[in-house]
Design an enzyme around this catalytic site. Structure first.
Site: not given
Ligand code: GLU
Length: 482
Positions: A250-252, A254
């Site tokens: 996910g975005k978190r 990377g």
């Protein structure tokens, strides 16, 4: 594969935001497969969900793919025999096939208002049974005016089994089969309908796409059947997992915009190598590969079924390896361009120190920052003569001792001819002396004299870079301070 049929693959992103690694990896595999089989690679933009569209995404997709060298033979921006390649400009095609389905009696206008559909849904929920639109299918179909949704009358509710070129035999069933929308009330087709028509009209032979489409595949297969079209091959890409291997990236963790990597000084050769290895390998020990080697080795048989971990440290490693593989002149050019694009001043001595930079930095950004740091200050025409505190390693070396060694070194180096003055000849000239006298006592003051800094490359490298005149004058100036 039938040798007669030319491979045609496509990347069909929706313009709903930036390109993250998952999307790019799908594009890359479709492109590698097309290149491997001397086929065609198409870039089609699926912009039929106007509410989710993000301005600027198309340009961003194009820029990301071009940066990576994933060039398309047909598609947006380049045109081709099946143009246009923007779904919003292909509405006439969808109308044409909608009409075929209407005429066959297997597409019908949705007679209900949104509120009515909502009420059906609520009732099903209250009765704890799944909501199925087909339970409310009207007995007779009205004439479709194009202002209400057009639905597909699923001809047969059954379990489907199909072959996936990566996963083998897959199946999904009745739960996925309902009277789905072909064309929405705003006149745009749904993904479910549009991609089938486009793939058919564009002659696509292989679809590479994400796992989330497996459960909808029975819908697609029932539509292919109804339209009497042979479905293309389907290859489901492995999920990209977060570094811990436990969840989807996910975005978190990377999953960032692929162009951010460009800004961080990654080079496309490394990105392509890294991305191709998320869920594939050549089946041997090779890791650092050029794109030509990857194309040559690429096959769907070696694409993994299971999820593949995203490992940014590995990307850093690939990037350094590929920077080292670049011809030195090319490395310097890329570094200069990188610095110019970021408004950094590229120093004139890049070529002279490139061999040092390439071994110590993993990215162009790291190299650019090093060039601007004190560490390379010694390369500037004028450097401040270091203070005695630094020359004596904060008093660890006696001042008289440091001075004596500096003078001795300069005396010895005078014997070297300007033309043969290099890191190697300097080392040869003074190494034995330094070893006899204690290396730290000789080499520390010499290194500080040349660099003016606490940290820098070794004194031999510095001498080689500075040349005889500067080396001698800096050593003498430093000796004079003591
Ligand atoms: N527009 C779809 C997406 O961006 C494409 C899926 C496909 O490749 O068929 O996810």
């Amino acid at each position: 594969m039938n040798p007669e049929s030319k491979v045609v693959t496509r990347f069909a992103p929706s313009p709903t935001g930036y390109m993250h690694v998952g999307g790019v990896r799908t594009a890359l595999y479709a492109w590698l497969f097309a290149r491997k089989h001397k086929g065609t690679f198409i870039l089609r933009i699926e912009d039929t969900d106007k509410e989710r569209e993000v301005a600027g995404s198309i340009g961003h997709i194009i820029e990301s793919l071009r940066w990576l060298g994933i060039e398309w033979d047909e598609g947006v921006d380049v045109g081709g025999p099946s143009a246009p390649y923007l779904q919003s400009e292909r509405l006439a095609s969808y109308q044409k096939y909608a009409k075929i389905l209407i005429d066959k009696g297997i597409a019908y206008p949705d007679p209900y208002t949104e509120e009515e559909v909502e009420a059906f849904r609520k009732k099903a929920e209250d009765e704890k049974r799944p909501f199925l639109y087909r339970d409310h299918r009207p007995e007779t179909f009205g004439v479709w005016e194009g202002t209400t949704p057009l639905r597909f009358k699923v001809p047969e509710v059954k379990r489907y089994e199909w072959h996936d070129d990566v996963r083998g035999t897959l199946s999904a069933g009745e739960e996925a089969l309902d009277d789905f929308i072909l064309i929405k009330s705003d006149g745009y087709p749904t993904y479910n309908f549009a991609h089938i028509i486009d793939d058919y009209e564009m002659g696509v032979t292989h679809i590479m796409r994400a796992q989330e489409f497996i459960s909808s595949t029975p819908k697609f297969l029932s539509l292919y059947d109804a339209l009497e079209m042979t479905p293309p091959h389907i290859a489901t890409m492995p999920v990209i997992l977060a570094p811990d291997g436990k969840k989807k990236l996910g975005k978190r963790d990377g999953a960032k915009d692929v162009l951010e990597y460009r800004a961080e000084g990654y080079i496309p050769e490394a990105m392509v190598n890294f991305l191709s290895f998320i869920g594939w390998n050549p089946g041997d020990e090779r890791e650092v590969m050029t794109v030509a080697e990857i194309i040559d080795a690429f096959s769907l048989e070696h694409v993994h079924k299971a999820g593949a971990k995203f490992n940014e440290e590995k990307l850093l490693w690939f990037n350094q390896k590929h920077l080292q593989l670049l011809p030195r002149q090319e490395y310097c050019n890329r570094l200069r361009t990188f610095m110019h694009e970021r408004g950094m001043e590229a120093p004139s001595f890049i070529d002279a120190v490139a061999h040092l930079l390439v071994n110590r930095s993993h990215t162009l950004l790291e190299a650019a920052n090093a060039l601007q740091s004190d560490e390379f200050a010694f390369m500037h025409e004028t450097t401040d003569t270091p203070v005695s505190e630094l020359l004596t390693q904060h008093g660890k070396i006696e001042t008289v001792v440091a001075k004596k060694h500096l003078l001795k070194v300069s005396e010895m180096l005078k014997n070297l001819a300007t033309e043969s003055f290099s890191d190697l000849s300097v080392k040869e000239m003074i190494f034995e002396y330094a070893t006899q006298e204690g290396r730290g006592n000789v080499l520390w003051p010499m290194r500080v004299a040349l660099s003016g800094q606490e940290k820098s490359p070794d004194p031999f490298t510095l001498s080689g870079l500075l040349g005889k005149d500067k080396t001698l004058s800096r050593i003498e100036q430093a000796a004079a301070v003591l």
